[in-house]
Design a protein around this motif. Structure first.
Motif, mmCIF file in Angstrom:
data_model
loop_
_atom_site.group_PDB
_atom_site.id
_atom_site.type_symbol
_atom_site.label_atom_id
_atom_site.label_comp_id
_atom_site.label_asym_id
_atom_site.label_seq_id
_atom_site.Cartn_x
_atom_site.Cartn_y
_atom_site.Cartn_z
ATOM 1 N N GLU A 1 0.804 -1.466 0.025
ATOM 2 C CA GLU A 1 -0.029 -0.264 0.225
ATOM 3 C C GLU A 1 0.415 1.744 -0.195
ATOM 4 O OE1 GLU A 1 -3.754 1.743 2.287
ATOM 5 O OE2 GLU A 1 -2.384 0.135 2.840
ATOM 6 N N ILE A 2 0.697 2.064 -0.820
ATOM 7 C CA ILE A 2 1.246 3.472 -1.304
ATOM 8 C C ILE A 2 0.941 4.123 0.321
ATOM 9 C CG2 ILE A 2 2.084 5.582 -2.240
ATOM 10 C CD1 ILE A 2 2.710 3.684 -4.851
ATOM 11 N N VAL A 3 1.387 5.054 0.912
ATOM 12 C CA VAL A 3 0.826 5.915 1.824
ATOM 13 C C VAL A 3 1.738 7.140 1.310
ATOM 14 C CG1 VAL A 3 0.358 4.271 3.566
ATOM 15 C CG2 VAL A 3 2.256 4.554 3.513
ATOM 16 N N ALA A 4 2.191 7.509 1.157
ATOM 17 C CA ALA A 4 3.470 8.487 1.183
ATOM 18 C C ALA A 4 4.508 8.564 -0.403
ATOM 19 C CB ALA A 4 4.137 9.324 2.319
ATOM 20 N N GLU A 5 4.316 9.872 -0.818
ATOM 21 C CA GLU A 5 5.400 9.995 -2.282
ATOM 22 C C GLU A 5 6.504 10.952 -1.386
ATOM 23 O OE1 GLU A 5 2.765 10.412 -5.680
ATOM 24 O OE2 GLU A 5 1.560 8.815 -5.988
ATOM 25 N N PHE A 6 7.234 11.005 -2.576
ATOM 26 C CA PHE A 6 8.103 11.969 -2.627
ATOM 27 C C PHE A 6 9.327 11.722 -4.027
ATOM 28 C CE2 PHE A 6 12.474 13.587 -1.059
ATOM 29 C CZ PHE A 6 12.365 14.933 -1.074
ATOM 30 N N GLU A 7 9.004 12.015 -5.032
ATOM 31 C CA GLU A 7 9.879 12.192 -5.845
ATOM 32 C C GLU A 7 9.343 11.276 -6.472
ATOM 33 O OE1 GLU A 7 13.890 13.979 -5.067
ATOM 34 O OE2 GLU A 7 12.983 15.772 -5.185
ATOM 35 N N ASN A 8 10.553 10.428 -7.217
ATOM 36 C CA ASN A 8 10.265 9.122 -7.642
ATOM 37 C C ASN A 8 10.061 7.671 -6.437
ATOM 38 O OD1 ASN A 8 13.143 9.643 -6.735
ATOM 39 N ND2 ASN A 8 13.506 8.100 -9.495
ATOM 40 N N TRP A 9 10.055 8.659 -5.069
ATOM 41 C CA TRP A 9 10.340 7.839 -4.217
ATOM 42 C C TRP A 9 8.627 7.073 -4.025
ATOM 43 C CZ3 TRP A 9 13.848 4.542 -3.272
ATOM 44 C CH2 TRP A 9 15.019 4.651 -3.433
ATOM 45 N N ARG A 10 8.681 6.344 -3.345
ATOM 46 C CA ARG A 10 7.113 5.755 -3.314
ATOM 47 C C ARG A 10 6.974 5.162 -1.058
ATOM 48 N NH1 ARG A 10 6.338 8.376 -6.263
ATOM 49 N NH2 ARG A 10 5.180 8.332 -8.659
ATOM 50 N N ARG A 11 6.561 5.984 -0.277
ATOM 51 C CA ARG A 11 6.647 5.268 1.100
ATOM 52 C C ARG A 11 4.985 3.777 1.119
ATOM 53 N NH1 ARG A 11 8.401 5.715 6.250
ATOM 54 N NH2 ARG A 11 7.324 4.976 7.505
ATOM 55 N N VAL A 12 5.965 2.775 1.257
ATOM 56 C CA VAL A 12 4.597 1.259 1.159
ATOM 57 C C VAL A 12 4.571 0.956 2.323
ATOM 58 C CG1 VAL A 12 5.406 1.137 -1.122
ATOM 59 C CG2 VAL A 12 6.568 0.003 0.684
ATOM 60 N N ARG A 13 3.467 0.055 3.086
ATOM 61 C CA ARG A 13 3.654 -0.712 3.440
ATOM 62 C C ARG A 13 2.542 -1.996 3.435
ATOM 63 N NH1 ARG A 13 -1.644 2.125 5.706
ATOM 64 N NH2 ARG A 13 -0.468 3.025 7.440
ATOM 65 N N ASP A 14 3.348 -2.886 3.891
ATOM 66 C CA ASP A 14 2.670 -3.733 3.691
ATOM 67 C C ASP A 14 2.159 -5.003 5.013
ATOM 68 O OD1 ASP A 14 3.962 -4.877 6.296
ATOM 69 O OD2 ASP A 14 6.277 -5.951 5.026
ATOM 70 N N SER A 15 1.681 -5.985 4.136
ATOM 71 C CA SER A 15 0.071 -6.357 5.009
ATOM 72 C C SER A 15 1.007 -6.629 6.932
ATOM 73 C CB SER A 15 0.264 -7.831 4.818
ATOM 74 O OG SER A 15 0.943 -8.708 4.855
ATOM 75 N N ASP A 16 1.895 -6.512 7.143
ATOM 76 C CA ASP A 16 2.638 -6.919 8.283
ATOM 77 C C ASP A 16 2.500 -5.237 9.608
ATOM 78 O OD1 ASP A 16 3.251 -9.622 8.372
ATOM 79 O OD2 ASP A 16 4.799 -8.625 7.490
#
Length: 202
Positions: free
Chosen positions: A101-116
């Protein structure tokens, strides 16, 4: 580059065994290596469908809503502690197609969350808009029934183990049609991680 603890996580590779009676098959899965903690998004994957309750989601710099689900494009994907290659790798995902799950963006980076529930930063070109879902990852060691049609009491196609990653064909807000291990069938949307409750996916 600094390294963290070497901790293996589940769901990397899949070993499949079948026991069939007529059209009903029990699908047994052995999964390992979802990710490897060691050294320490989506790209512009299209989000199809909508959330059933029409909850307003902010739009990121990419033009896509946040949060949103995407999947891993490669077999091994580094997850960093911050949005640049200068940050150490926190862990390495080891499962192509795993939903995140993408929860934030910064330029060409994505902060993601997994099922844990753990979060880190991934380059957008390592993520795809293809929708996948984990089968009830909270039901450790249990099976979920893949049904022939989207209704309780429908015939069984297969028993699918908790944590199996399946392709999402479509969701109507209550049921999703999935493909896993060569089998296709329906699972209640509440039994999946990788789609939102009430979300419609085409």
């Amino acid at each position: 580059m600094a390294e963290g603890p070497a901790k293996k996580r589940r769901y990397g590779s899949i070993v499949l065994s079948l026991a069939c009676i007529g059209v009903a098959c029990a699908v047994g899965w052995s999964l390992f290596g979802k990710r490897l903690e060691s050294q320490a998004s989506a790209g512009r994957g299209a989000v199809t469908g909508s959330i059933g309750m029409e909850v307003a989601r902010p739009v990121g710099a990419s033009g896509f809503p946040i949060p949103r689900f995407v999947s891993l494009k490669a077999e091994k994907v580094n997850v960093r502690r911050g949005p640049s290659s200068d940050h150490p790798v926190a862990w390495v995902f080891q499962r192509k197609g795993l939903p995140v799950e993408i929860v934030a963006e910064f330029e060409n980076w994505r902060r993601v969350r997994d099922s844990d529930g753990e979060e880190g930063w991934i380059l957008q070109n390592m993520l795809a808009g293809r929708r996948t879902a984990e089968i009830a990852p909270w039901k450790k060691g249990q099976n979920v029934t893949l049904l022939q049609s989207p209704r309780n009491g429908a015939g069984m196609v297969a028993k699918v183990g908790s944590g199996v990653v399946a392709e999402v064909e479509n969701c109507d807000g209550d049921w999703c049609e999935l493909s896993a291990g060569g089998y296709s069938g329906f699972v209640e949307q509440t039994q999946l991680w990788g789609v939102y409750p009430g979300e419609k996916v085409n």
